[in-house]
Write a protein that holds these residues in place. Structure first.
Motif, PDB file in Angstrom:
ATOM      1  N   ALA A  53     -21.557  17.231 -26.640  1.00 52.39           N
ATOM      2  CA  ALA A  53     -21.809  16.031 -25.694  1.00 52.39           C
ATOM      3  C   ALA A  53     -21.763  16.484 -24.304  1.00 52.39           C
ATOM      4  O   ALA A  53     -22.605  16.003 -23.617  1.00 52.39           O
ATOM      5  CB  ALA A  53     -20.767  14.908 -25.796  1.00 52.39           C
ATOM      6  N   ILE A  54     -20.748  17.318 -23.978  1.00 55.32           N
ATOM      7  CA  ILE A  54     -20.748  17.870 -22.692  1.00 55.32           C
ATOM      8  C   ILE A  54     -20.591  19.373 -22.640  1.00 55.32           C
ATOM      9  O   ILE A  54     -19.751  19.901 -23.128  1.00 55.32           O
ATOM     10  CB  ILE A  54     -19.623  17.213 -21.786  1.00 55.32           C
ATOM     11  CG1 ILE A  54     -19.602  15.735 -21.827  1.00 55.32           C
ATOM     12  CG2 ILE A  54     -19.474  17.819 -20.348  1.00 55.32           C
ATOM     13  CD1 ILE A  54     -18.769  15.003 -21.051  1.00 55.32           C
ATOM     14  N   PRO A  55     -21.683  20.021 -22.194  1.00 55.17           N
ATOM     15  CA  PRO A  55     -21.500  21.346 -22.047  1.00 55.17           C
ATOM     16  C   PRO A  55     -20.450  22.082 -21.139  1.00 55.17           C
ATOM     17  O   PRO A  55     -20.300  21.398 -20.194  1.00 55.17           O
ATOM     18  CB  PRO A  55     -22.885  21.986 -21.953  1.00 55.17           C
ATOM     19  CG  PRO A  55     -23.447  20.835 -21.042  1.00 55.17           C
ATOM     20  CD  PRO A  55     -22.762  19.492 -21.581  1.00 55.17           C
TER      21      PRO A  55
ATOM     22  N   ALA B 241     -16.404  23.096 -22.847  1.00 58.10           N
ATOM     23  CA  ALA B 241     -17.450  22.173 -23.770  1.00 58.10           C
ATOM     24  C   ALA B 241     -16.611  21.234 -24.404  1.00 58.10           C
ATOM     25  O   ALA B 241     -15.644  21.430 -25.080  1.00 58.10           O
ATOM     26  CB  ALA B 241     -18.316  23.035 -24.565  1.00 58.10           C
ATOM     27  N   VAL B 242     -17.119  19.975 -24.387  1.00 58.57           N
ATOM     28  CA  VAL B 242     -16.544  18.961 -25.171  1.00 58.57           C
ATOM     29  C   VAL B 242     -17.456  18.498 -26.331  1.00 58.57           C
ATOM     30  O   VAL B 242     -18.782  17.964 -25.865  1.00 58.57           O
ATOM     31  CB  VAL B 242     -16.196  17.539 -24.282  1.00 58.57           C
ATOM     32  CG1 VAL B 242     -15.385  16.619 -25.130  1.00 58.57           C
ATOM     33  CG2 VAL B 242     -15.251  18.430 -23.317  1.00 58.57           C
ATOM     34  N   PRO B 243     -17.017  18.591 -27.666  1.00 54.78           N
ATOM     35  CA  PRO B 243     -17.891  17.868 -28.369  1.00 54.78           C
ATOM     36  C   PRO B 243     -18.224  16.387 -28.642  1.00 54.78           C
ATOM     37  O   PRO B 243     -17.234  15.631 -28.039  1.00 54.78           O
ATOM     38  CB  PRO B 243     -17.024  18.341 -30.107  1.00 54.78           C
ATOM     39  CG  PRO B 243     -15.772  18.441 -29.431  1.00 54.78           C
ATOM     40  CD  PRO B 243     -15.624  18.995 -28.105  1.00 54.78           C
ATOM     41  N   ALA B 244     -19.226  16.052 -29.358  1.00 57.18           N
ATOM     42  CA  ALA B 244     -19.319  14.663 -29.538  1.00 57.18           C
ATOM     43  C   ALA B 244     -18.404  13.814 -30.488  1.00 57.18           C
ATOM     44  O   ALA B 244     -17.868  14.586 -31.145  1.00 57.18           O
ATOM     45  CB  ALA B 244     -20.926  14.406 -29.881  1.00 57.18           C
ATOM     46  N   GLY B 245     -18.368  12.474 -30.299  1.00 52.25           N
ATOM     47  CA  GLY B 245     -17.674  11.889 -31.145  1.00 52.25           C
ATOM     48  C   GLY B 245     -15.997  11.616 -31.120  1.00 52.25           C
ATOM     49  O   GLY B 245     -15.377  10.981 -31.586  1.00 52.25           O
ATOM     50  N   LEU B 246     -15.606  12.215 -29.852  1.00 56.09           N
ATOM     51  CA  LEU B 246     -14.284  11.938 -29.524  1.00 56.09           C
ATOM     52  C   LEU B 246     -13.868  10.575 -28.668  1.00 56.09           C
ATOM     53  O   LEU B 246     -14.870  10.310 -27.907  1.00 56.09           O
ATOM     54  CB  LEU B 246     -13.670  13.170 -28.679  1.00 56.09           C
ATOM     55  CG  LEU B 246     -13.716  14.669 -29.180  1.00 56.09           C
ATOM     56  CD1 LEU B 246     -13.527  15.797 -28.164  1.00 56.09           C
ATOM     57  CD2 LEU B 246     -13.008  14.888 -30.670  1.00 56.09           C
ATOM     58  N   SER B 247     -12.938  10.204 -28.719  1.00 59.66           N
ATOM     59  CA  SER B 247     -12.407   9.226 -27.845  1.00 59.66           C
ATOM     60  C   SER B 247     -12.422   9.764 -26.256  1.00 59.66           C
ATOM     61  O   SER B 247     -12.531  10.781 -25.878  1.00 59.66           O
ATOM     62  CB  SER B 247     -11.025   8.725 -28.222  1.00 59.66           C
ATOM     63  OG  SER B 247     -10.076   9.611 -27.764  1.00 59.66           O
TER      64      SER B 247
ATOM     65  N   GLY C 156     -11.284  13.468 -25.038  1.00 65.03           N
ATOM     66  CA  GLY C 156     -12.297  14.261 -24.503  1.00 65.03           C
ATOM     67  C   GLY C 156     -12.156  14.427 -22.979  1.00 65.03           C
ATOM     68  O   GLY C 156     -12.419  15.713 -22.682  1.00 65.03           O
ATOM     69  N   LEU C 157     -11.457  13.805 -22.121  1.00 71.19           N
ATOM     70  CA  LEU C 157     -11.048  14.121 -20.969  1.00 71.19           C
ATOM     71  C   LEU C 157      -9.810  15.306 -21.235  1.00 71.19           C
ATOM     72  O   LEU C 157     -10.038  16.185 -20.209  1.00 71.19           O
ATOM     73  CB  LEU C 157     -10.318  12.771 -20.283  1.00 71.19           C
ATOM     74  CG  LEU C 157      -9.747  13.301 -18.863  1.00 71.19           C
ATOM     75  CD1 LEU C 157     -10.685  13.487 -18.050  1.00 71.19           C
ATOM     76  CD2 LEU C 157      -9.218  11.814 -18.323  1.00 71.19           C
ATOM     77  N   ARG C 158      -9.024  14.963 -22.141  1.00 70.26           N
ATOM     78  CA  ARG C 158      -7.706  16.051 -22.318  1.00 70.26           C
ATOM     79  C   ARG C 158      -8.762  17.569 -22.625  1.00 70.26           C
ATOM     80  O   ARG C 158      -8.088  18.497 -22.022  1.00 70.26           O
ATOM     81  CB  ARG C 158      -6.892  15.756 -23.539  1.00 70.26           C
ATOM     82  CG  ARG C 158      -5.901  16.610 -23.687  1.00 70.26           C
ATOM     83  CD  ARG C 158      -5.173  16.164 -24.614  1.00 70.26           C
ATOM     84  NE  ARG C 158      -5.674  16.646 -26.082  1.00 70.26           N
ATOM     85  CZ  ARG C 158      -5.996  17.957 -26.294  1.00 70.26           C
ATOM     86  NH1 ARG C 158      -5.290  18.863 -25.711  1.00 70.26           N
ATOM     87  NH2 ARG C 158      -6.478  18.286 -27.603  1.00 70.26           N
ATOM     88  N   GLN C 159      -9.452  17.400 -23.536  1.00 69.03           N
ATOM     89  CA  GLN C 159     -10.214  18.703 -23.930  1.00 69.03           C
ATOM     90  C   GLN C 159     -11.095  19.183 -22.742  1.00 69.03           C
ATOM     91  O   GLN C 159     -11.033  20.483 -22.566  1.00 69.03           O
ATOM     92  CB  GLN C 159     -11.142  18.522 -24.941  1.00 69.03           C
ATOM     93  CG  GLN C 159     -10.223  18.412 -26.468  1.00 69.03           C
ATOM     94  CD  GLN C 159     -11.164  18.540 -27.635  1.00 69.03           C
ATOM     95  OE1 GLN C 159     -12.185  19.270 -27.498  1.00 69.03           O
ATOM     96  NE2 GLN C 159     -10.824  17.864 -28.603  1.00 69.03           N
ATOM     97  N   LEU C 160     -11.805  18.287 -21.808  1.00 74.67           N
ATOM     98  CA  LEU C 160     -12.437  18.809 -20.787  1.00 74.67           C
ATOM     99  C   LEU C 160     -11.540  19.662 -19.512  1.00 74.67           C
ATOM    100  O   LEU C 160     -11.891  20.498 -19.120  1.00 74.67           O
ATOM    101  CB  LEU C 160     -13.152  17.440 -20.009  1.00 74.67           C
ATOM    102  CG  LEU C 160     -14.194  17.853 -18.994  1.00 74.67           C
ATOM    103  CD1 LEU C 160     -15.372  17.057 -19.236  1.00 74.67           C
ATOM    104  CD2 LEU C 160     -13.476  17.760 -17.573  1.00 74.67           C
TER     105      LEU C 160
END
Length: 1014
Positions: A31-33, A66-72, A76-80
């Protein structure tokens, strides 16, 4: 116009949906590279509706994962952020701050349960300037959360500032907006009969503070530029920020500071919002219960939103007071012709051992003082106040918004004053016996105070006074905000207007008789003297003769139009990486203030009749005991009771058919003022070693033109005053540059060094600018306005340290200095030669030279410096069992060389300047219950300078308030509030506490209310 300087702006999704990347993801597996932080946050904002605030210089621009699609959104912010050395904190459901984390993980600082549950508005984000100016935050309903939000506003603003948001405003006990502001650091209020009226910042006089509503400088119903806050209901206010160090983009700045008030807009809320509240408040002296209610409704549909709010309150407050006990110079008696003067001279020598060498030498007689008047007074102030706002907003994206904002208000107040007064310095009287005097307390000034004196013919007065104040306020503005990838444009056009009518009357009955007047421990009193012709002034209505029914009528109309355009451009220059943005713009303001005034005395049943004078006694009218004429019962001081004529009866009985108070041409003035201002400023960001530094620097050019109209007086041969047929006008102008500099440096994580410097100004009061002339024929003196007056300027700087904690806590301390130039004083500026003065019978009194006095800018500079300390400490940070408890406190100390104007050369602080102020709030809250106990204190200050010689002080005042709330359901809250729980009195003195001037009590106020939010 308001700025929203988020580094990333949110998209709106459905308020009930939890945003995920899958909602906008394409067939791509990511979703976000992986990419730089600023671009990643922009992408995240587009996909989730979150808005991010961070210091670009402090955070840097690391490459994110990179953050995959489908996360809350939160996951998503935590992984980013994982591995970037940054962490995040949810300020509210849609706003997130990003900051450095020493642990190097992306753990949340705080995340509310609904953090991912609401979203903002749709739009395309872009990266903006690192000015860190977070202008608005949605209200959550929790006091501790509102404190955290206010701390975020303070932290991300480039300059020194403090804020409160609507939860804080609404949940504290207060009677108007001024009282809601008094808990902010460095902010105090002026009280009048138990009610907060004007706002002072950092102890400086209230007319040194600039007030804006929705970025439009506010019109005023007063004769100056200060704003009367008692006409604003606090319920219609969304947020207030006190800006203590300006940027070049801010209008002028204000010497003390700028109070920026914001009303709500529909897109301030993430979903439909309806709030309703009702309250009943009981005053302990009037024994009346007053209603207050308010509502707010807001909704959005697609790109459009609308909001309306309304508040109405009635207030009946009674104040009991002994006052008017000021110094009067002995020249009043010594300079009198005949036996009055010689007897005063003899009694001084006989009873006090004071030998007067020259009765007509005021340098000698001004150092001998006695009581001017002693009054026992009861005030009943009845107010009906309402305020409303409306906002229509079109917001197709977060890069573009157009809003129409409107604000209306009405303030109708009737104040009845019943005054039993003894005027010791009457024109028929002189000294009879001096029973006590003080020649030691003020010996350093060579002064003798007559403390207890019998007088030969005191003027006893029974006064029934009525003041009717009607103020209507309105403000309209249209603003547009557009933000592109590189450029942004803000524009605003608006109108602010106030119209005030003051209708005053005074029914006056007088009895001349010997009496004895003296100081008491906290005020003064008048009692019968040893003279056989003395009277008991409180129980002799047949002795009081009608003198006049005095009326005055005043109307002030203030209109202000303004337009402003701001443009900003962001930069990413390889050859000049420190330059982040530039901003420039201009504002044009057109203001006109007009004042009409007239007075007329009724002395008989028809126009021109004097049939009632010295024939009608007070006993000839229906009388009522003071305990019956006002609500609340007997007078609370001295066990006194007396009878007077009610104002309701006086208005009906003494105003004959067809009576009106005519306006006096000589009292008319009009001031037209136009201001053109241009500014430019730049934002810089760079590192000094490992310390990120942000700087905002710029300058503002101000060009002002003033045209003032008025009339000049002419004395007619019959002794009456006439005026020139045509108004006299004069032009004035001034221009200046107002530079400003603001800097922040994050020394370590959460430890901020902040510094600021600027040149600021405060324009002169329009009553001083007005080109009109008033005459005192007996004093051979003219008083003129001065359109050539220049503003009062201040060169100021401030430096401070601020420590921010993860839980919303704050410790801050700063030192500030102001060098003030051009303080306005009254001075002799000229002489008009050969002025004919006539007696009342039309005969020529003589030809005289008249002195002309005008307000002028004083030469020289005055220094003001001080410290400000702030502590906001959630006590749960020390122990888990203290969770929910907290302290929010602040202290300001001021030291000043500003001097008041005393013709005796007595060194005194400038009127209105308070040395020490502090506020402290202790609170506890959980999901159901909250309690707050708040104490605010203002040290003594000079209220005025009697006869331009004797400083009159207002005593230090401290007030304890409380608020208790219980949430019956998730949406309904019950509250109990108390104002002035310890029943403090307001008091004052002349020069020394041994000589009190007033003792005033307005009682406690207890309210019970309910609020529902949906």
């Amino acid at each position: 116009m308001r700025r929203t300087l988020f580094l990333s702006i949110a998209l709106a999704l459905q308020a009930t949906a939890i945003p995920t990347f899958a909602q906008t993801a394409s067939t791509a597996t990511e979703a976000i590279p992986a990419q730089p932080l600023d671009r990643a946050l922009n992408a995240l904002s587009r996909r989730t509706g979150l808005q991010f605030i961070y210091d670009a210089q402090a955070a840097g621009n690391p490459r994110t994962r990179a953050v995959p699609a489908g996360l809350s959104a939160e996951e998503g912010l935590r992984q980013l952020l994982d591995g970037t050395g940054l962490r995040y904190r949810f300020v509210n459901a849609t706003t997130v701050t990003i900051e450095a984390d020493a642990a190097g993980s992306a753990t949340p600082l705080a995340a509310p349960a609904s953090a991912a549950g609401d979203a903002g508005a749709t739009g395309v984000p872009h990266a903006e300037s690192p000015l860190h100016q977070l202008d608005r935050i949605e209200v959550t309903g929790s006091y501790s959360r509102s404190l955290e939000q206010a701390v975020d506003l303070k932290r991300w603003n480039i300059g020194f500032s403090d804020s409160i948001v609507a939860t804080d405003v609404a949940d504290f006990p207060e009677q108007n907006l001024a009282e809601a502001l008094q808990r902010m650091p460095g902010v105090t209020i002026e009280r009048n009969k138990g009610l907060g009226t004007k706002v002072s910042v950092r102890g400086l006089p209230s007319d040194y503070t600039l007030v804006t509503i929705n970025d439009l400088a506010t019109a005023s119903g007063s004769g100056g530029r200060d704003v009367e806050f008692d006409m604003f209901a606090s319920e219609i206010i969304q947020q207030v920020t006190v800006q203590k160090s300006p940027t070049a983009a801010d209008e002028e700045g204000g010497i003390a500071g700028t109070v920026d008030i914001s009303t709500a807009r529909p897109f301030d809320y993430s979903a439909r919002k309806i709030a309703v509240s009702a309250e009943g408040a009981y005053n302990s002296i009037s024994e009346k219960t007053d209603p207050k209610y308010a509502f707010l409704a807001s909704d959005t549909w697609g790109d459009w939103g609308a909001l309306v709010s309304y508040s109405r309150a009635k207030r009946t407050n009674r104040t009991d007071s002994t006052s008017g006990i000021n110094f009067r110079p002995m020249s009043r008696f010594l300079s009198a012709s005949g036996t009055r003067g010689t007897q005063a001279q003899a009694v001084l020598a006989r009873d006090a051992g004071v030998i007067v060498q020259d009765r007509n030498d005021t340098d000698e007689s001004n150092l001998i003082v006695f009581q001017d008047k002693v009054g026992d007074r009861v005030y009943v102030n009845e107010q009906d106040k309402w305020g409303a706002t409306a906002s229509l907003q079109y917001k197709p994206s977060n890069t573009f918004s157009v809003a129409f904002d409107a604000m209306w208000g009405g303030y109708d107040a009737t104040e009845d004053e019943y005054d039993a007064a003894a005027y010791s310095a009457s024109s028929r009287s002189t000294l009879e016996t001096i029973h006590d005097y003080d020649d030691t307390t003020l010996a350093d000034y060579g002064m003798v105070v007559l403390k207890d004196v019998s007088y030969t013919a005191t003027q006893h007065e029974m006064l029934s006074k009525e003041r009717i104040n009607k103020t209507d306020y309105s403000q309209y503005s249209v603003s547009m905000d557009w933000k592109g990838d590189v450029w942004s444009v803000d524009a605003m056009a608006g109108y602010s207007g106030a119209e005030k009518t003051l209708d005053y009357s005074n029914l006056k009955h007088v009895a001349y008789a010997p009496s004895r007047t003296r100081w008491t421990a906290d005020s003064g009193e008048t009692i019968p003297s040893a003279n056989p012709n003395t009277i008991d002034m409180y129980n002799a209505p047949e002795k009081y003769l009608f003198e006049a029914y005095e009326t005055t009528l005043e109307r002030i109309k203030d209109d202000k139009y303004a337009g402003q355009v701001d443009l900003a451009r962001s930069f990413d220059l390889a050859f000049f990486p420190a330059l982040r943005s530039i901003q420039f713009g201009g504002r044009y303001t057109d203001r006109s203030k007009r004042r009409e005034y007239g007075e007329l005395k009724i002395t008989g049943p028809t126009a021109g009749s004097a049939a009632w004078v010295n024939t009608l006694t007070m006993a000839d009218s229906p009388l009522q005991s003071i305990g019956d004429i006002v609500p609340g019962g007997d007078y609370s001081f001295k066990n006194l009771d007396w009878q007077q004529i009610s104002n309701e009866y006086a208005r009906n009985a003494f105003r004959y058919d067809g009576f009106t108070t005519p306006y006096d041409p000589g009292q008319y003035y009009r001031v037209d003022e136009t201001v053109t201002a241009l500014y430019a400023m730049a934002d810089l960001g760079f590192d000094i070693g490992t310390v990120p530094v942000s700087i905002n620097a710029g300058t503002r050019y101000v060009d002002t033109s003033v045209t003032s109209f008025g009339y000049h007086p002419i004395q007619n041969p019959d002794g009456s005053t006439g005026y020139t047929d045509d108004p006299v006008s004069k032009d004035g102008s001034y221009k200046d540059w107002l530079p400003s500099f603001n800097m922040t440096a994050e020394l370590t994580e959460g430890l901020m060094l902040r510094a600021a410097a600027a040149k600021t100004m405060m324009r002169p009061a329009l009553t001083d600018v007005a080109y009109k002339r008033t005459a005192s024929w007996s004093s051979f003196r003219f008083t003129d306005g001065n359109p050539d007056l220049k503003p009062t300027y201040a060169k100021q700087w401030e430096i401070g340290l601020e420590k921010y904690f993860d839980n919303g806590g704050l410790l801050a301390a700063s030192y500030f200095n102001k060098k003030i130039d051009g303080v306005v004083i009254s001075a002799l500026t000229g002489v008009v030669e050969d002025v004919a003065v006539y007696n009342a019978n039309g005969s020529l009194n003589g030809i005289y030279d008249f002195d002309v006095y005008q307000p002028v800018n004083a030469k020289g500079s005055y220094d003001v410096d001080g410290i400000e300390v702030i502590g906001q400490v959630p006590l749960g940070m020390f122990a888990s069992w203290l969770e929910g408890f907290g302290i929010n406190a602040n202290y300001t100390r001021l030291d000043s060389s500003l001097a008041g104007e005393s013709d005796l050369g007595i060194k005194t602080p400038m009127p209105g300047l308070s040395k020490d102020t502090y506020n402290a709030t202790f609170y506890y809250e959980n999901k159901r219950f909250d309690a707050r106990l708040s104490y605010n204190h203002k040290s003594e200050y000079v209220e005025s300078i009697g006869y331009n010689m004797y400083p009159i002080y207002r005593d230090a005042y401290g007030q304890l308030d409380m608020s208790i709330g219980y949430r019956i359901t998730e949406n309904v809250k019950l509250s109990l509030k108390g104002i002035n729980l310890t029943d403090e009195v307001t008091s004052g003195y002349t020069m020394d506490p041994a000589f009190p001037t007033m003792y005033e009590k307005s009682g406690r106020r207890i309210s019970l209310g309910i609020r529902a939010d949906f």
